[in-house]
Design a protein around this motif. Structure first.
Motif, PDB file in Angstrom:
ATOM      1  N   GLY A  24      58.905 -14.549  82.866  1.00 34.25           N
ATOM      2  CA  GLY A  24      59.532 -15.857  82.739  1.00 34.25           C
ATOM      3  C   GLY A  24      60.942 -15.942  83.268  1.00 34.25           C
ATOM      4  N   THR A  40      51.973   0.819  83.545  1.00 33.01           N
ATOM      5  CA  THR A  40      51.551  -0.510  83.094  1.00 33.01           C
ATOM      6  C   THR A  40      50.306  -0.388  82.224  1.00 33.01           C
ATOM      7  OG1 THR A  40      52.515  -1.522  85.041  1.00 33.01           O
ATOM      8  CG2 THR A  40      50.868  -2.817  83.870  1.00 33.01           C
ATOM      9  N   ARG A  70      63.727 -16.719  85.544  1.00 34.26           N
ATOM     10  CA  ARG A  70      63.867 -17.549  86.747  1.00 34.26           C
ATOM     11  C   ARG A  70      65.316 -17.771  87.162  1.00 34.26           C
ATOM     12  NH1 ARG A  70      59.601 -16.082  86.551  1.00 34.26           N
ATOM     13  NH2 ARG A  70      57.602 -17.174  86.536  1.00 34.26           N
ATOM     14  N   HIS A  97      52.971  -9.608  81.485  1.00 35.63           N
ATOM     15  CA  HIS A  97      52.486  -9.639  82.865  1.00 35.63           C
ATOM     16  C   HIS A  97      52.576 -11.073  83.421  1.00 35.63           C
ATOM     17  CE1 HIS A  97      50.332  -6.625  85.455  1.00 35.63           C
ATOM     18  NE2 HIS A  97      50.079  -7.694  86.164  1.00 35.63           N
ATOM     19  N   GLY A  98      53.593 -11.780  82.972  1.00 33.05           N
ATOM     20  CA  GLY A  98      53.764 -13.154  83.461  1.00 33.05           C
ATOM     21  C   GLY A  98      52.623 -14.070  83.052  1.00 33.05           C
ATOM     22  N   ALA A 152      60.426 -11.087  88.881  1.00 27.11           N
ATOM     23  CA  ALA A 152      59.136 -10.955  89.560  1.00 27.11           C
ATOM     24  C   ALA A 152      58.860 -12.130  90.505  1.00 27.11           C
ATOM     25  CB  ALA A 152      58.029 -10.755  88.533  1.00 27.11           C
ATOM     26  N   ARG A 153      58.122 -13.147  90.053  1.00 28.94           N
ATOM     27  CA  ARG A 153      57.664 -14.183  91.000  1.00 28.94           C
ATOM     28  C   ARG A 153      58.769 -14.753  91.902  1.00 28.94           C
ATOM     29  NH1 ARG A 153      53.992 -15.506  86.428  1.00 28.94           N
ATOM     30  NH2 ARG A 153      51.834 -15.624  87.150  1.00 28.94           N
ATOM     31  N   GLN A 168      55.668   2.482  89.796  1.00 30.88           N
ATOM     32  CA  GLN A 168      54.791   1.948  88.739  1.00 30.88           C
ATOM     33  C   GLN A 168      53.388   2.489  88.918  1.00 30.88           C
ATOM     34  OE1 GLN A 168      52.397  -0.917  89.570  1.00 30.88           O
ATOM     35  NE2 GLN A 168      51.411  -0.459  87.605  1.00 30.88           N
ATOM     36  N   SER A 228      54.768  -0.960  93.106  1.00 28.93           N
ATOM     37  CA  SER A 228      53.438  -0.986  92.487  1.00 28.93           C
ATOM     38  C   SER A 228      52.501   0.043  93.114  1.00 28.93           C
ATOM     39  CB  SER A 228      52.836  -2.382  92.673  1.00 28.93           C
ATOM     40  OG  SER A 228      51.454  -2.370  92.420  1.00 28.93           O
ATOM     41  N   ARG A 248      49.559 -13.331  83.035  1.00 32.89           N
ATOM     42  CA  ARG A 248      48.402 -13.120  83.924  1.00 32.89           C
ATOM     43  C   ARG A 248      47.275 -12.348  83.269  1.00 32.89           C
ATOM     44  NH1 ARG A 248      49.846 -13.758  89.331  1.00 32.89           N
ATOM     45  NH2 ARG A 248      48.737 -11.967  90.220  1.00 32.89           N
ATOM     46  N   PRO A 307      57.420  -4.565  89.604  1.00 33.50           N
ATOM     47  CA  PRO A 307      56.318  -4.190  90.490  1.00 33.50           C
ATOM     48  C   PRO A 307      55.440  -5.403  90.783  1.00 33.50           C
ATOM     49  CG  PRO A 307      55.923  -3.406  88.250  1.00 33.50           C
ATOM     50  CD  PRO A 307      57.314  -3.967  88.268  1.00 33.50           C
ATOM     51  N   LYS A 351      55.037  -0.355  80.301  1.00 33.72           N
ATOM     52  CA  LYS A 351      55.176  -1.794  80.607  1.00 33.72           C
ATOM     53  C   LYS A 351      53.997  -2.564  79.998  1.00 33.72           C
ATOM     54  CE  LYS A 351      55.627  -4.906  84.642  1.00 33.72           C
ATOM     55  NZ  LYS A 351      54.354  -5.554  84.914  1.00 33.72           N
ATOM     56  N   ASP A 380      60.441  -8.445  80.917  1.00 31.90           N
ATOM     57  CA  ASP A 380      60.081  -9.396  81.981  1.00 31.90           C
ATOM     58  C   ASP A 380      59.119 -10.439  81.457  1.00 31.90           C
ATOM     59  OD1 ASP A 380      57.285  -8.897  82.474  1.00 31.90           O
ATOM     60  OD2 ASP A 380      57.761  -7.353  83.950  1.00 31.90           O
ATOM     61  N   GLY A 439      52.166  -6.123  93.346  1.00 35.46           N
ATOM     62  CA  GLY A 439      51.249  -5.532  94.316  1.00 35.46           C
ATOM     63  C   GLY A 439      50.996  -6.463  95.490  1.00 35.46           C
ATOM     64  N   TYR A 489      49.420   2.446  88.065  1.00 46.17           N
ATOM     65  CA  TYR A 489      48.159   2.007  87.486  1.00 46.17           C
ATOM     66  C   TYR A 489      47.348   3.274  87.344  1.00 46.17           C
ATOM     67  CZ  TYR A 489      48.839  -3.012  87.606  1.00 46.17           C
ATOM     68  OH  TYR A 489      49.286  -4.274  87.337  1.00 46.17           O
TER      69      TYR A 489
HETATM   70  C1  LIG Z   1      51.362 -11.456  92.463  1.00 47.28           C
HETATM   71  C2  LIG Z   1      51.717 -10.525  91.345  1.00 47.28           C
HETATM   72  C3  LIG Z   1      51.353  -9.190  91.422  1.00 47.28           C
HETATM   73  C4  LIG Z   1      51.711  -8.320  90.402  1.00 47.28           C
HETATM   74  N1  LIG Z   1      51.417  -6.986  90.538  1.00 47.28           N
HETATM   75  C5  LIG Z   1      51.788  -6.135  89.564  1.00 47.28           C
HETATM   76  C6  LIG Z   1      51.548  -4.748  89.730  1.00 47.28           C
HETATM   77  O1  LIG Z   1      51.006  -4.306  90.732  1.00 47.28           O
HETATM   78  N2  LIG Z   1      51.927  -3.927  88.716  1.00 47.28           N
HETATM   79  C7  LIG Z   1      52.520  -4.390  87.572  1.00 47.28           C
HETATM   80  O2  LIG Z   1      52.841  -3.616  86.678  1.00 47.28           O
HETATM   81  N3  LIG Z   1      52.772  -5.697  87.415  1.00 47.28           N
HETATM   82  C8  LIG Z   1      52.432  -6.575  88.390  1.00 47.28           C
HETATM   83  N4  LIG Z   1      52.707  -7.894  88.248  1.00 47.28           N
HETATM   84  C9  LIG Z   1      53.394  -8.369  87.022  1.00 47.28           C
HETATM   85  C10 LIG Z   1      54.931  -8.350  87.209  1.00 47.28           C
HETATM   86  O3  LIG Z   1      55.415  -7.045  87.312  1.00 47.28           O
HETATM   87  C11 LIG Z   1      55.623  -9.022  86.030  1.00 47.28           C
HETATM   88  O4  LIG Z   1      55.261  -8.382  84.832  1.00 47.28           O
HETATM   89  C12 LIG Z   1      55.293 -10.509  85.881  1.00 47.28           C
HETATM   90  O5  LIG Z   1      55.116 -11.122  87.129  1.00 47.28           O
HETATM   91  C13 LIG Z   1      56.427 -11.202  85.141  1.00 47.28           C
HETATM   92  O6  LIG Z   1      56.191 -12.583  85.036  1.00 47.28           O
HETATM   93  P1  LIG Z   1      57.023 -13.654  85.913  1.00 47.28           P
HETATM   94  O7  LIG Z   1      56.744 -13.367  87.338  1.00 47.28           O
HETATM   95  O8  LIG Z   1      56.437 -14.961  85.497  1.00 47.28           O
HETATM   96  O9  LIG Z   1      58.455 -13.510  85.546  1.00 47.28           O
HETATM   97  C14 LIG Z   1      52.375  -8.796  89.257  1.00 47.28           C
HETATM   98  C15 LIG Z   1      52.745 -10.137  89.187  1.00 47.28           C
HETATM   99  C16 LIG Z   1      52.424 -11.007  90.213  1.00 47.28           C
HETATM  100  C17 LIG Z   1      52.867 -12.442  90.111  1.00 47.28           C
END
Ligand SMILES: Cc1cc2nc3c(=O)[nH]c(=O)nc-3n(C[C@H](O)[C@H](O)[C@H](O)COP(=O)(O)O)c2cc1C
Ligand SMILES: CCCCCCC(=O)C(=O)O
Length: 388
Positions: free
Chosen positions: A318, A178, A320, A285-286, A339-340, A150, A127, A288, A98, A261, A316, A100, A152
């Motif tokens: 990392g 999530t 690539r 969440h990457g 994801a990214r 997914q 998302s 984040r 997911p 998640k 998830d 967003g 929220y």
């Molecule tokens: C721009 C962006 C938006 C995201 N939005 C959501 C979201 O809406 N819901 C969610 O569960 N995770 C969201 N994620 C997290 C991704 O689902 C995922 O867990 C994360 O990006 C994995 O890390 P990676 O991209 O470095 O592999 C988002 C990630 C990014 C980069």
């Protein structure tokens, strides 16, 4: 050989006519190219992570610390990457995570991603914070295409139920909840640019189109009540007071599989099983959300060990390359969420860009497996890995 590896041959054959792929086949190069086509704000939003971005770096470092030990003479002529994950048949153990607000990357946003996923038969996880509605994305995805939703989980329970009912009616079969983003973390790249897509009306399509949300803000969202609607969204987006006991509510309102998640601790994974959840997604969440958090790959084996076969473990943060997918599967994930890289593919080429990313990573996974002596995802085990 399979259709996935045929993709590699088709690229080589194009070269005979002097045609080259329009996007790089090394997916790690996409981020740099995407920076060139995105606004500074959109690029900061997707590429950025929490705080000093130590966890985002740790996610990658964790993959580099594991190395595959290839094995040979094992008859790998016939390869089959297909898997069944929480009742969904998949051509490979890769889903689209997911993400967003995708219209900040491409005007078609999630519609382009949904078309790409539908064309490749890959499961898209939509998302709640999408820039197109649950129903529009389902239509773009296509009849019969596999899709998950997914959530929220908002403060307003009626709104949560409305989202679930809409998702069910639109053909989303599994629910991803999530846990790690009930509020935004400290994200310096966005803070430094004073940028949040939602406050510009992006990522709120599902809320503004929802009858329960509209009732709460006194009617359909128009220019006249838009600011008030956004403030209502901010106040309701997440609920920090939720506890494990609240999962009963979700179980009562969703009759398909549910995966949590953001799980990182083995005890949380056990609690998910106890709460009747069908799966957990090991994810930070990457990077984040919690800067300094454990690398997601380092958290994976403990969670796998904790749930054993009582729940499906996905992964998830990392991923690539195809070789990253092989490593996560070897450490016990049933499938991974990409994801990214696909967000960058979307930015660079819309639907075709996302399809390119999917084809490359699946083909690379299949070739990595075959060259490591493995023909099916469930044959991957820690035995193929060593610590670097
Ligand atoms: C721009 C962006 C938006 C995201 N939005 C959501 C979201 O809406 N819901 C969610 O569960 N995770 C969201 N994620 C997290 C991704 O689902 C995922 O867990 C994360 O990006 C994995 O890390 P990676 O991209 O470095 O592999 C988002 C990630 C990014 C980069
Ligand atoms: C108010 C929080 C919204 C976050 C939605 C998108 C997301 O998950 C992200 O990482 O960004």
């Amino acid at each position: 050989m399979s259709a996935l590896a045929d993709f590699q041959n088709s690229i080589y054959l194009q070269g005979l006519g002097d045609v080259r792929p329009s996007l790089p086949t090394d997916l790690t190069r996409l981020e740099g190219l995407a920076e060139g086509v995105l606004s500074a704000q959109a690029f900061g939003y997707v590429a950025g992570s929490a705080g000093s971005e130590a966890t985002a770096r740790a996610n990658r470092d964790a993959f580099d610390r594991w190395r595959i030990v290839p094995r040979f003479l094992r008859d790998v002529a016939h390869r089959d990457l297909s898997v069944d994950v929480l009742g969904t048949a998949m051509p490979s153990p890769i889903l689209l995570a997911p993400i967003g607000v995708q219209s900040i990357f491409h005007p078609d946003g999630e519609l382009a991603t949904a078309r790409a996923a539908g064309a490749e038969g890959v499961t898209m996880v939509l998302s709640t914070a999408s820039s197109h509605s649950i129903e529009e994305v389902a239509e773009a995805n296509g009849d019969g295409a596999p899709r998950w939703y997914q959530l929220y989980w908002p403060k307003d329970r009626d709104l949560a139920v409305s989202f679930l009912e809409r998702a069910k009616a639109a053909g989303y079969t599994a629910l991803v909840v999530t846990l790690d983003t009930f509020t935004l973390a400290w994200r310096p790249r966005d803070l430094d640019q004073a940028y949040l897509p939602f406050l510009r009306g992006i990522g709120v399509a599902n809320y503004f189109s929802d009858p329960v949300f509209q009732k709460a803000v006194g009617g359909p969202v128009t220019d006249a009540n838009r600011d008030a609607a956004l403030l209502h969204w901010v106040a309701n987006f997440g609920n920090p007071s939720l506890t494990w006991d609240d999962l009963v509510f979700l179980r009562d309102h969703w009759d398909g599989p549910i995966a949590l998640k953001g799980v990182q601790h083995p005890d949380d994974a056990r609690r998910a099983v106890d709460a009747g959840m069908d799966g957990v997604i090991v994810s930070n969440h990457g990077g984040r959300q919690v800067d300094g958090a454990v690398a997601s790959l380092d958290a994976l084996p403990g969670v796998v060990d904790a749930v054993r076969d009582q729940a499906t473990v996905l992964f998830d943060s990392g991923i690539r390359t195809g070789s990253d997918v092989a490593k996560a599967l070897a450490l016990g994930a049933k499938a991974v969420l990409l994801a990214r890289p696909y967000a960058y593919g979307l930015a660079l080429g819309g639907q075709a860009g996302v399809q390119h990313v999917l084809r490359c990573i699946q083909a690379e996974l299949e070739l990595t497996m075959a060259l490591s002596g493995v023909t099916r995802p469930d044959e991957l085990s820690p035995e193929i890995l060593v610590r670097a």
